[in-house]
Design a protein around this motif. Sequence first.
Motif, mmCIF file in Angstrom:
data_model
loop_
_atom_site.group_PDB
_atom_site.id
_atom_site.type_symbol
_atom_site.label_atom_id
_atom_site.label_comp_id
_atom_site.label_asym_id
_atom_site.label_seq_id
_atom_site.Cartn_x
_atom_site.Cartn_y
_atom_site.Cartn_z
ATOM 1 N N GLU A 1 0.820 -1.265 -0.065
ATOM 2 C CA GLU A 1 0.126 0.077 -0.288
ATOM 3 C C GLU A 1 1.001 1.166 -0.101
ATOM 4 O O GLU A 1 2.003 1.441 0.924
ATOM 5 C CB GLU A 1 -0.851 -0.041 1.185
ATOM 6 N N GLU A 2 0.501 2.202 -0.821
ATOM 7 C CA GLU A 2 1.293 3.441 -0.941
ATOM 8 C C GLU A 2 1.412 4.500 0.294
ATOM 9 O O GLU A 2 2.395 4.815 0.497
ATOM 10 C CB GLU A 2 0.500 4.476 -1.972
ATOM 11 N N ASP A 3 0.575 4.397 1.207
ATOM 12 C CA ASP A 3 0.405 4.827 2.348
ATOM 13 C C ASP A 3 0.940 4.250 3.636
ATOM 14 O O ASP A 3 0.599 4.719 4.727
ATOM 15 C CB ASP A 3 -0.764 5.747 2.651
ATOM 16 N N GLU A 4 1.604 2.991 3.421
ATOM 17 C CA GLU A 4 2.074 2.204 4.477
ATOM 18 C C GLU A 4 3.414 2.560 4.496
ATOM 19 O O GLU A 4 4.070 2.468 3.497
ATOM 20 C CB GLU A 4 1.627 0.922 4.364
ATOM 21 N N PHE A 5 4.167 2.096 5.845
ATOM 22 C CA PHE A 5 5.644 2.071 5.955
ATOM 23 C C PHE A 5 6.025 1.231 6.936
ATOM 24 O O PHE A 5 5.382 0.735 7.779
ATOM 25 C CB PHE A 5 5.838 3.432 6.467
ATOM 26 N N TYR A 6 7.174 0.555 6.667
ATOM 27 C CA TYR A 6 7.769 -0.443 7.568
ATOM 28 C C TYR A 6 8.234 0.125 8.664
ATOM 29 O O TYR A 6 8.834 1.387 8.565
ATOM 30 C CB TYR A 6 8.902 -1.309 6.787
ATOM 31 N N ASP A 7 8.365 -0.483 9.829
ATOM 32 C CA ASP A 7 8.853 0.412 10.999
ATOM 33 C C ASP A 7 10.368 0.649 10.917
ATOM 34 O O ASP A 7 10.653 1.963 11.172
ATOM 35 C CB ASP A 7 9.105 -0.688 12.287
ATOM 36 N N HIS A 8 11.201 0.166 10.214
ATOM 37 C CA HIS A 8 12.520 0.723 9.928
ATOM 38 C C HIS A 8 12.491 1.704 9.012
ATOM 39 O O HIS A 8 13.711 2.438 8.788
ATOM 40 C CB HIS A 8 13.402 -0.496 9.211
ATOM 41 N N GLN A 9 11.510 2.129 8.136
ATOM 42 C CA GLN A 9 11.734 3.056 7.391
ATOM 43 C C GLN A 9 11.273 4.576 8.381
ATOM 44 O O GLN A 9 11.679 5.561 7.952
ATOM 45 C CB GLN A 9 10.665 3.291 6.295
ATOM 46 N N LEU A 10 10.579 4.320 9.450
ATOM 47 C CA LEU A 10 10.048 5.324 10.445
ATOM 48 C C LEU A 10 11.094 5.481 11.772
ATOM 49 O O LEU A 10 11.171 6.823 12.019
ATOM 50 C CB LEU A 10 8.811 4.938 10.936
ATOM 51 N N ILE A 11 11.713 4.687 11.801
ATOM 52 C CA ILE A 11 12.764 4.637 12.926
ATOM 53 C C ILE A 11 13.738 5.937 12.812
ATOM 54 O O ILE A 11 14.375 5.774 11.637
ATOM 55 C CB ILE A 11 13.260 3.413 13.519
ATOM 56 N N ASP A 12 14.052 6.721 13.628
ATOM 57 C CA ASP A 12 15.180 7.744 13.520
ATOM 58 C C ASP A 12 14.426 8.871 12.766
ATOM 59 O O ASP A 12 15.298 10.048 12.335
ATOM 60 C CB ASP A 12 16.404 7.322 12.921
#
Length: 203
Positions: free
Chosen positions: A92-103
Amino acid sequence: MQLVVARIGRAHGIKGEVTVEVRTDEPELRLGPGAVLATEPAATGPLTVEAGRVHSGRLLLRFEGVRDRTAAEALRNTLLIAEVDPDELPEEEDEFYDHQLIDLDVVLADGTGIGRITEISHLPSQDLFIVERPDGSEVMIPFVEEIVSEIDLEEQRAVVTPPPGLIDESEAVIASSRDEGTGEAASGDAASGDAAEAPKGDA
């Protein structure tokens, strides 16, 4: 790259099943039958998922070679770690994996810095950003459209528009029953300033 996708909880029943605290948005992929997972502590694994099911809102897993409650209980608090391609993106376009959001840096719409995302907490109702502020304190920000207005991976930042009191409790709006001396009802929306009472929505 290796990412923590779950933490094993207590044993369930007598046939080797365990509850798990899911830390991934794609449990059916990361924790499905046949998945081979590294562990922390490393000596506990690797573990291969044999079967999984949902019971009373909790994911239950059974691993190959774990056949009774004693063996299952010995796995308690073990972290499950999956090997993930760092360039892999969610469907999904508006979803992200945790590692993309950390930091990611967390900022207000005017650019004011709030802190840095150190953890993503996956709750049944929504996901939460655990944000470390410059003074070392933490604030929880619901990952919902009403509050997180933009995720910019190129600029490595998350833009938020928090309600009063979510970031700073001193900014919470307190509505009294009547304005002093006027007898008229006070205007303004009440906010608790408690992150646990933050607005909820779809993550």
